[in-house]
Write a protein that holds these residues in place. Structure first.
Motif, PDB file in Angstrom:
ATOM      1  N   TRP A 128       0.820  -1.204   0.000  1.00 55.50           N
ATOM      2  CA  TRP A 128       0.000   0.000   0.000  1.00 55.50           C
ATOM      3  C   TRP A 128       0.853   1.252   0.000  1.00 55.50           C
ATOM      4  N   GLU A 129       1.974   1.227   0.695  1.00 55.90           N
ATOM      5  CA  GLU A 129       2.840   2.402   0.748  1.00 55.90           C
ATOM      6  C   GLU A 129       3.399   2.749  -0.633  1.00 55.90           C
ATOM      7  N   ILE A 130       3.932   1.769  -1.337  1.00 59.59           N
ATOM      8  CA  ILE A 130       4.565   2.046  -2.631  1.00 59.59           C
ATOM      9  C   ILE A 130       3.529   2.328  -3.711  1.00 59.59           C
ATOM     10  N   ASN A 131       2.299   1.862  -3.513  1.00 56.68           N
ATOM     11  CA  ASN A 131       1.223   2.122  -4.472  1.00 56.68           C
ATOM     12  C   ASN A 131       0.384   3.338  -4.082  1.00 56.68           C
ATOM     13  N   THR A 132       0.900   4.160  -3.174  1.00 58.11           N
ATOM     14  CA  THR A 132       0.230   5.381  -2.705  1.00 58.11           C
ATOM     15  C   THR A 132      -1.238   5.112  -2.365  1.00 58.11           C
ATOM     16  N   ARG A 133      -1.422   4.415  -1.255  1.00 56.85           N
ATOM     17  CA  ARG A 133      -2.731   3.896  -0.846  1.00 56.85           C
ATOM     18  C   ARG A 133      -3.868   4.916  -0.952  1.00 56.85           C
ATOM     19  N   ALA A 134      -3.689   6.095  -0.336  1.00 55.50           N
ATOM     20  CA  ALA A 134      -4.788   7.071  -0.288  1.00 55.50           C
ATOM     21  C   ALA A 134      -5.197   7.524  -1.685  1.00 55.50           C
ATOM     22  N   LEU A 135      -4.217   7.898  -2.522  1.00 53.29           N
ATOM     23  CA  LEU A 135      -4.531   8.375  -3.870  1.00 53.29           C
ATOM     24  C   LEU A 135      -5.113   7.259  -4.726  1.00 53.29           C
ATOM     25  N   PHE A 136      -4.541   6.058  -4.601  1.00 54.89           N
ATOM     26  CA  PHE A 136      -5.026   4.924  -5.388  1.00 54.89           C
ATOM     27  C   PHE A 136      -6.479   4.617  -5.038  1.00 54.89           C
ATOM     28  N   GLN A 137      -6.774   4.536  -3.758  1.00 53.59           N
ATOM     29  CA  GLN A 137      -8.135   4.204  -3.334  1.00 53.59           C
ATOM     30  C   GLN A 137      -9.112   5.312  -3.687  1.00 53.59           C
ATOM     31  N   GLN A 138      -8.682   6.554  -3.610  1.00 50.07           N
ATOM     32  CA  GLN A 138      -9.562   7.667  -3.957  1.00 50.07           C
ATOM     33  C   GLN A 138      -9.947   7.612  -5.435  1.00 50.07           C
ATOM     34  N   ASN A 139      -8.967   7.392  -6.315  1.00 51.45           N
ATOM     35  CA  ASN A 139      -9.255   7.292  -7.746  1.00 51.45           C
ATOM     36  C   ASN A 139     -10.110   6.070  -8.059  1.00 51.45           C
ATOM     37  N   LEU A 140      -9.861   4.978  -7.350  1.00 53.75           N
ATOM     38  CA  LEU A 140     -10.648   3.769  -7.547  1.00 53.75           C
ATOM     39  C   LEU A 140     -12.100   3.997  -7.138  1.00 53.75           C
ATOM     40  N   ALA A 141     -12.291   4.639  -5.996  1.00 53.79           N
ATOM     41  CA  ALA A 141     -13.650   4.917  -5.518  1.00 53.79           C
ATOM     42  C   ALA A 141     -14.377   5.875  -6.450  1.00 53.79           C
TER      43      ALA A 141
END
Length: 221
Positions: A128-141
């Motif tokens: 999650w850290e290397i995949n930028t968890r917050a930004l990744f999940q925000q774009n996914l949502a």
């Protein structure tokens, strides 16, 4: 997403032709809806008032679609004490019977005390850290809020985690307008294959990700 009786790579077969027709038709319809949803999100709304001789713009756009989508995503992701998007955390159940909110609290207390998390939890946190968890999940949502679908592709050892000098899984947020799920015609909860379509014309590319089945059509263990 169309239903099907199975998968085949034989382009001359009736099954392939039926899957092709159903998939293309459904994807085109869905792409049009996705494009309209993103246009509304960006504030590109239909202008209902026609211009008159004054040449003034009487159409005032209040982008409630964009506000609603952003508000829903923000509520799902959550924010920390600094007001920054935090994202959803995933914890590995590393103690038998340790589930639910009580298990999460106990794991948090162990971290505060300095206890080391299990190897699985460490790896998941690194991914999650290397995949930028917050930004990744925000774009996914946001994909899910506007299109009704979100797809993630996991590439094992697909990205370098420099703090530990090793590779970990890479997460790819796929464009829902490029993915079609073909479901078992007798079981809508069972996907038989996913089709990824990219580009157009001579540059068009396609990839089928097929469920592993035995000769009887049952799942392989």
């Amino acid at each position: 997403m169309p239903g099907t009786n199975g998968y085949t790579s034989d382009v001359e077969s009736d099954l392939w032709k039926a899957n092709e027709q159903a998939g293309v038709s459904e994807l085109r319809t869905r792409q049009e809806k996705h494009q309209k949803a993103w246009s509304y999100y960006d504030g590109d709304h239909k202008k209902h008032l026609k211009p008159d001789k004054s040449k003034t713009e009487d159409n005032i756009v209040l982008n409630k679609i964009g506000q609603s989508a952003d508000s829903s995503v923000a509520g799902l992701m959550g924010r920390n004490d600094q007001g920054l998007v935090e994202g959803v955390r995933f914890d590995v159940v590393d103690t038998e019977g340790e589930t639910g909110i009580s298990g999460t609290i106990r794991r948090g207390l162990r971290r505060v005390k300095g206890d080391q998390p299990c190897a699985e939890q460490t790896y998941l946190d690194q991914v999650w850290e290397i995949n930028t968890r917050a930004l990744f999940q925000q774009n996914l949502a946001l994909n899910g809020a506007l299109t009704g679908h979100c797809f993630v592709r996991v590439v094992p050892d697909g990205i370098y985690y420099w703090p530990e000098k090793k590779t970990v899984a890479r997460l790819i947020n796929l464009d829902p307008s490029s993915v079609t799920a073909f479901w078992d015609g007798s079981d809508v909860g069972r996907a038989l294959f996913y089709r990824l379509d990219y580009g157009s014309g001579a540059g068009r590319q396609r990839e089928d990700i097929v469920r592993a089945l035995d000769d009887n059509g049952d799942d392989l263990n």
